[in-house]
Design an enzyme around this catalytic site. Structure first.
Site, PDB file in Angstrom:
ATOM      1  N   VAL A 174      32.164  38.209  36.448  1.00  0.00           N
ATOM      2  CA  VAL A 174      33.443  37.596  36.773  1.00  0.00           C
ATOM      3  C   VAL A 174      33.939  38.292  38.038  1.00  0.00           C
ATOM      4  O   VAL A 174      33.833  39.514  38.155  1.00  0.00           O
ATOM      5  CB  VAL A 174      34.472  37.791  35.638  1.00  0.00           C
ATOM      6  CG1 VAL A 174      35.804  37.131  35.984  1.00  0.00           C
ATOM      7  CG2 VAL A 174      33.929  37.249  34.309  1.00  0.00           C
ATOM      8  N   CYS A 175      34.475  37.505  38.966  1.00  0.00           N
ATOM      9  CA  CYS A 175      35.122  38.085  40.146  1.00  0.00           C
ATOM     10  C   CYS A 175      34.113  38.957  40.906  1.00  0.00           C
ATOM     11  O   CYS A 175      32.946  38.573  41.031  1.00  0.00           O
ATOM     12  CB  CYS A 175      36.363  38.866  39.647  1.00  0.00           C
ATOM     13  SG  CYS A 175      37.634  39.213  40.863  1.00  0.00           S
ATOM     14  N   THR A 176      34.522  40.112  41.393  1.00  0.00           N
ATOM     15  CA  THR A 176      33.616  40.930  42.190  1.00  0.00           C
ATOM     16  C   THR A 176      32.559  41.655  41.357  1.00  0.00           C
ATOM     17  O   THR A 176      31.767  42.424  41.904  1.00  0.00           O
ATOM     18  CB  THR A 176      34.408  41.952  43.027  1.00  0.00           C
ATOM     19  OG1 THR A 176      35.338  42.633  42.175  1.00  0.00           O
ATOM     20  CG2 THR A 176      35.182  41.242  44.138  1.00  0.00           C
TER      21      THR A 176
END
Lengths: 213, 213
Positions: free
Chosen positions: B100-102
């Protein structure tokens, strides 16, 4: 600075607390503190997650904003004098007193919802009525004259917190928070409301809740 | 049982981890464990939230599912041998390896995204390209043949996890989880994507990120 207290207790629902936290913490003028009865880490319903309690209720009697999340553990709080006293005391001076999911049962038990429309998790709306509130199935219910916002089940705290940022700062602040958390929801299914979930899904949901209980 | 390891590290983004956790934990055949380099609680970016680490990477070398959340703390992991070794080792036998995300930067640094389309937080897509991936701005990117799913910024992990439950169990299970978390999003604004946020909102978002950094 605006101080936000997010209440924690054993068997809380994590997303109820973390959704609003994640929105609010994006705004530099807002400080968020996780508070509880004692400085002991608490576990979510299934015990899978432990969160640290950084201040006791006594140490944070007058936050600007109170967020009360839900979870099966709220049931033990409905007759818990110290918790209800803290809610009443904090509400006396708060800018906003808010709940997510069955956190509204605690606000109700503290006497904050008498005669007000309010919401909760869809499965707890009947129970909410027994605490003097008039349950509705809106996602976020606000009474700005009474400084009270209640949100529906679990994920609804994200929507509520965006509105809260608008009230605390301005709409641009709320949209900036929305942009940072990339809240551009694209649910792959449309079963997030009991009005649209199929009977098969409702049966499975009941089965899962019984298995986890 | 299906075992899910959610990776934790200092300066993580809480909703990246808790969104998927909250979806997955609704399914009784799924166990979720929060893992990290050591059994020491970790703090989110601003230090406002502490989560307990319940198992070390060494203690959980082969989860069925790996969820790697993001946060500014991922930058320190991109050259961290033990973490990258764990990701590679876990991926060798996982049913699904997800971010998720970075968190996708970490999968990329571990060599898992070479030549694949993948996503990340909108502000990190350029950086993602430097790890061999082809960045896209889809909310969830899946490569079932490679057993890899990447999700966009922060809140997108909820959408990704619903799809993951469908893959792990079935669609009814995913919809039952969606119903329990009442994921019927009603964002009060439409600024969750950089394609639609106004210039004023983008400027405020930049200001806030600088103030928090």
């Amino acid at each position: 600075m605006t101080s936000v207290a997010v209440a924690l207790f054993p068997r809380f629902t994590a997303l109820d607390a973390i959704g609003p936290y994640e929105v609010l913490q994006r705004v530099p003028s807002i400080d968020v503190t996780f508070v509880g009865a004692t400085r002991t880490p608490v576990r979510s319903e299934n015990g899978f997650l432990g969160i640290e309690v950084d201040a006791t209720f006594d140490e944070m009697p007058d936050p600007d904003v109170l967020v009360f999340p839900g979870g099966i553990g709220t049931r033990d709080l409905l007759t818990d004098g110290p918790t209800l006293d803290w809610v009443r005391g904090a509400h006396a001076t708060s800018r906003f007193t808010t709940s997510v999911c069955t956190g509204s049962l605690v606000l109700g038990a503290a006497g904050l919802l008498d005669g007000l429309t309010a919401t909760s998790h869809w499965a707890a709306l009947d129970l909410l009525a027994s605490f003097g509130a008039q349950p509705t199935d809106q996602r976020v219910v606000e009474h700005l004259d009474r400084r009270i916002l209640t949100a529906a089940g679990v994920s609804s705290g994200i929507d509520m917190a965006l509105r809260l940022v608008e009230l605390l700062v301005d709409r641009t602040a709320a949209e900036a928070a929305q942009l940072w958390i990339e809240y551009d929801p694209q649910p792959p299914f449309d079963a997030g409301s009991p009005r649209r979930a199929s009977d098969e899904v409702k049966a499975r949901a009941a089965e899962y809740a019984a298995a986890r209980a």
